[in-house]
Design a protein around this motif. Sequence first.
Motif, short mmCIF file in Angstrom:
data_model
loop_
_atom_site.label_atom_id
_atom_site.label_comp_id
_atom_site.label_asym_id
_atom_site.label_seq_id
_atom_site.Cartn_x
_atom_site.Cartn_y
_atom_site.Cartn_z
N LEU A 1 0.24 -2.51 -15.61
CA LEU A 1 0.53 -3.11 -16.91
C LEU A 1 0.27 -2.10 -18.03
O LEU A 1 -0.48 -1.13 -17.85
CB LEU A 1 -0.33 -4.37 -17.11
CG LEU A 1 -0.12 -5.44 -16.01
CD1 LEU A 1 -1.02 -6.65 -16.27
CD2 LEU A 1 1.34 -5.87 -15.93
N ARG A 2 0.91 -2.35 -19.16
CA ARG A 2 0.82 -1.40 -20.27
C ARG A 2 -0.62 -1.19 -20.74
O ARG A 2 -0.98 -0.13 -21.21
CB ARG A 2 1.71 -1.89 -21.42
CG ARG A 2 1.82 -0.91 -22.55
CD ARG A 2 2.99 -1.19 -23.47
NE ARG A 2 2.72 -2.31 -24.38
CZ ARG A 2 3.45 -2.55 -25.46
NH1 ARG A 2 4.48 -1.77 -25.77
NH2 ARG A 2 3.19 -3.57 -26.24
N ASP A 3 -1.48 -2.20 -20.55
CA ASP A 3 -2.85 -2.07 -21.04
C ASP A 3 -3.79 -1.41 -20.03
O ASP A 3 -5.00 -1.35 -20.24
CB ASP A 3 -3.41 -3.45 -21.44
CG ASP A 3 -3.48 -4.42 -20.25
OD1 ASP A 3 -3.27 -3.98 -19.10
OD2 ASP A 3 -3.75 -5.62 -20.47
N GLY A 4 -3.27 -0.89 -18.92
CA GLY A 4 -4.11 -0.16 -17.95
C GLY A 4 -4.57 -1.00 -16.78
O GLY A 4 -5.14 -0.46 -15.82
N ARG A 5 -4.35 -2.33 -16.83
CA ARG A 5 -4.70 -3.13 -15.65
C ARG A 5 -3.66 -2.89 -14.57
O ARG A 5 -2.51 -2.55 -14.85
CB ARG A 5 -4.73 -4.62 -16.00
CG ARG A 5 -5.92 -5.05 -16.83
CD ARG A 5 -5.82 -6.51 -17.21
NE ARG A 5 -4.67 -6.77 -18.05
CZ ARG A 5 -4.08 -7.96 -18.18
NH1 ARG A 5 -4.53 -9.00 -17.51
NH2 ARG A 5 -3.04 -8.12 -18.98
N TRP A 6 -4.05 -3.05 -13.31
CA TRP A 6 -3.08 -2.88 -12.22
C TRP A 6 -3.39 -3.84 -11.09
O TRP A 6 -4.53 -4.31 -10.92
CB TRP A 6 -3.04 -1.43 -11.73
CG TRP A 6 -4.35 -0.82 -11.33
CD1 TRP A 6 -5.27 -0.27 -12.19
CD2 TRP A 6 -4.90 -0.71 -10.01
NE1 TRP A 6 -6.35 0.17 -11.47
CE2 TRP A 6 -6.16 -0.07 -10.13
CE3 TRP A 6 -4.45 -1.07 -8.74
CZ2 TRP A 6 -6.96 0.21 -9.02
CZ3 TRP A 6 -5.26 -0.78 -7.64
CH2 TRP A 6 -6.50 -0.15 -7.80
N LEU A 7 -2.35 -4.14 -10.32
CA LEU A 7 -2.43 -5.13 -9.23
C LEU A 7 -1.69 -4.59 -8.03
O LEU A 7 -0.68 -3.88 -8.18
CB LEU A 7 -1.73 -6.42 -9.67
CG LEU A 7 -2.18 -7.03 -10.99
CD1 LEU A 7 -1.03 -7.80 -11.64
CD2 LEU A 7 -3.35 -7.97 -10.76
N ILE A 8 -2.16 -4.95 -6.84
CA ILE A 8 -1.37 -4.64 -5.64
C ILE A 8 -1.01 -5.97 -4.99
O ILE A 8 -1.86 -6.83 -4.77
CB ILE A 8 -2.13 -3.74 -4.65
CG1 ILE A 8 -2.47 -2.40 -5.32
CG2 ILE A 8 -1.27 -3.48 -3.40
CD1 ILE A 8 -3.13 -1.39 -4.40
N ASN A 9 0.28 -6.11 -4.69
CA ASN A 9 0.77 -7.35 -4.09
C ASN A 9 0.63 -7.28 -2.57
O ASN A 9 0.89 -6.24 -1.97
CB ASN A 9 2.23 -7.57 -4.46
CG ASN A 9 2.73 -8.92 -4.01
OD1 ASN A 9 2.06 -9.92 -4.21
ND2 ASN A 9 3.88 -8.94 -3.39
N THR A 10 0.23 -8.40 -1.99
CA THR A 10 0.06 -8.40 -0.52
C THR A 10 1.05 -9.33 0.17
O THR A 10 1.00 -9.48 1.38
CB THR A 10 -1.38 -8.82 -0.13
OG1 THR A 10 -1.64 -10.09 -0.73
CG2 THR A 10 -2.39 -7.81 -0.61
N THR A 11 1.95 -9.98 -0.59
CA THR A 11 2.98 -10.76 0.09
C THR A 11 4.17 -9.85 0.40
O THR A 11 4.30 -8.77 -0.16
CB THR A 11 3.46 -11.94 -0.77
OG1 THR A 11 4.00 -11.42 -2.00
CG2 THR A 11 2.34 -12.91 -1.09
N GLY A 12 5.03 -10.30 1.31
CA GLY A 12 6.24 -9.53 1.62
C GLY A 12 6.14 -8.84 2.96
O GLY A 12 5.05 -8.70 3.52
N ASN A 13 7.27 -8.43 3.45
CA ASN A 13 7.32 -7.77 4.75
C ASN A 13 8.54 -6.86 4.81
O ASN A 13 9.32 -6.78 3.85
CB ASN A 13 7.33 -8.81 5.88
CG ASN A 13 8.52 -9.75 5.77
OD1 ASN A 13 9.66 -9.32 5.86
ND2 ASN A 13 8.26 -11.03 5.53
#
Length: 486
Positions: free
Chosen positions: A398-410
Motif C-alpha cells: 500500500l502507498r502508506d508502507g503497509r504490506w500484505l501477503i495473500n494465502t488464497t489461490g492456487n
Amino acid sequence: MSAILRREEVRLMELRHAGLPLMERAGQAAAGCAARMLAARQGCVLVLAGPGNNGGDGFVLARVLREQGHEVIVACLAEGAQMPPDARQARAAWQAAGGQVVSEFVGSNWALIVDAIFGIGLKRPPEGRYADWIARLSQMSAPVLSLDVPSGLDADTGRVLGAAVRASHTATFIAMKAGLLTLNGPDHCGELSLHSLDLPAEAAPGRVLGREFFAAALLPRAANVHKGLFGQAGVIGGATGMVGAALLTARAALMAGAGRVYGGVLDAGGPVVDFMQPEIMLRAATDLHLLCSALAVGPGMGLSEIAAQQLRRAVAFSGPLLLDADALTLLGQSPQLQSALARRDVPAILTPHPAEAARLMQCATSDVQNDRVSMALEMARRYQSHVVLKGAGSVVALRDGRWLINTTGNAGLATAGSGDVLSGLVLGLLAQGWEPALALAAGVHLHGAAADWLSGQGVGPVGLTASEIAPAARRLLNMWLVQGEG
Ligand SMILES: NC(=O)C1=CN([C@@H]2O[C@H](COP(=O)(O)OP(=O)(O)OC[C@H]3O[C@@H](n4cnc5c(N)ncnc54)[C@H](O)[C@@H]3O)[C@@H](O)[C@H]2O)[C@@H](O)CC1
Ligand SMILES: [K+]
C-alpha cells in the motif's frame, strides 16, 4: 491477522524478550507438532541439527520427545563449543538426559525426520555436508518436520538458496515470515503452523491478508436500493485480437456488484454487444465518457498510440483508477505519466505480474522475484500507488508502507485471462465505493478463494479457465457479505 516479520524484526523481538526461555518454548511447541505427525507411526525419529540456534531448537525437541517415550537420534556436525550459548545449553541438556549425538546418519527407515539444520540465519547456499543432508532428505519417504523455516529457503524472500528441504509440515516461531508465504515458500513448507511462543502480538507493517482486513467494507445490501447506488464501472482495453481481455474484466466487475458496466474497446471492428453478458454497455474506447465511478485500463489494450492516448486520458481521471497489463508497460515507458500518477489524490492501483513489474522498475524479472516484498514496496513508493505483485503468494503493497501477503489461490490461476478477472473484481468493488486499499486487498483475496473453491470441486487447478473465476467469486462474496468477518 498474523503479523509477518522480516528477519531483522524477528531478531529485534528476540532481543527484547531475551530473558524468556524462547528456545525451550520453540522446542516444546515443535515437539507437539512432531508428536501429532508421529501419531501411530512406529520407529525412530531423526533430528538433523545445524550449527546455530535452529539446531538448538532441534535439541530441545529431541529431549521432549524422548521424555515422552519416543526413540530419537540427533545428528549434528558442529561441536558443542562451536554453537551459540542457548543451543549449546540445549545440546548439553539433551546429553545430560542420556541422548546421543552422532555426526552422520545412515539408513532411511525413519518414522519422522526433523529438519533443524538452518532457520532465519541462512543467507547463502548451504555447503558441504549440510548440502548433502538436504539432498538426501529429498530422497527419503519419511514425513519431514521443518523447524521455523525449511532449511535452504530464504526466510525473507522465499528463494531457494541452492537446494531446500521440502517439508511435510513447517512449525514457525514468533511470527510468520514472508519467505514461507511467497515465491517458493508454499511449495516447500507443507502444512504451516505458527507458534507465538507466548510473545505478545506486535504492530508490524506486514500482515497475512485475511478477510478481517476488509471486513468493515463487507456490508450486506439494504432492501431499498437501486442500481445507481452501486456505481458505474468503466473498462478501457481490448485492441484487435484481445477484445476478450476487456470483456473478462467487464464481466467480473458486473459479478462483483457494480451497478452498471461500460466497456470501451480499442478494436475498431470490435463487438457492439457481449452476447454472453449483454448487460455490459460496449462502445469505442474514444466514446467512453469518464464520468464513471471507477475505471480500469489496460486489459488487452496493446501499446499503440491510441492506447497511449487513452492512458493519458485515464490518468487525468480523478476517481479510483486501476492500471493493468499493457497500461503498465506504457506507464513504465513514460516519465510524464509516472509523475501525473504520483500526483493523484486518490492512489491508483497497479496490478503487475512479475514481468510487468520488471518493466515498471526497469530491472530483470529475476530481480523482482528475488525479493518480491521489497520490490512491491518500492513500486508503491515510486508510483505513489497501491500495488499487487501477482504470483504465488501475491504481495499487496500500500502507498502508506503497509504490506500484505495473500494465502488464497492456487496454480489454476496461472491461466490466460486470470489477471483480467482480478482487475474486474477490484474494479467492481471500487465502483461500489470501496476504499482503494480495501478493494484491492478484497479483490486479491476473493480471486484466490474463488480458485480454491473451484479446485475443491474438481474445476482446476488443471484446466481452470478465467471465465469460471468470476461466478465463483460472486458466490463467495455473497457468502462473505452475510457472514461479515467470518
Ligand atoms: N535467538 C532466539 O532467541 C531464538 C532463536 N530461535 C531459532 O534460532 C534460529 C536462528 O538462529 P541463528 O541465528 O543461530 O541461525 P540458524 O540456526 O538459522 O543458522 C545460523 C548458523 O548456520 C551457519 N550457516 C549459515 N549459513 C550457512 C551455510 N550456507 N552453510 C553452512 N553453515 C551456515 C551460521 O554460521 C550459523 O552457525 C531461528 O530460525 C529459530 O529456529 C528460536 O529458538 C526462538 C528463539
Ligand atoms: K529448519
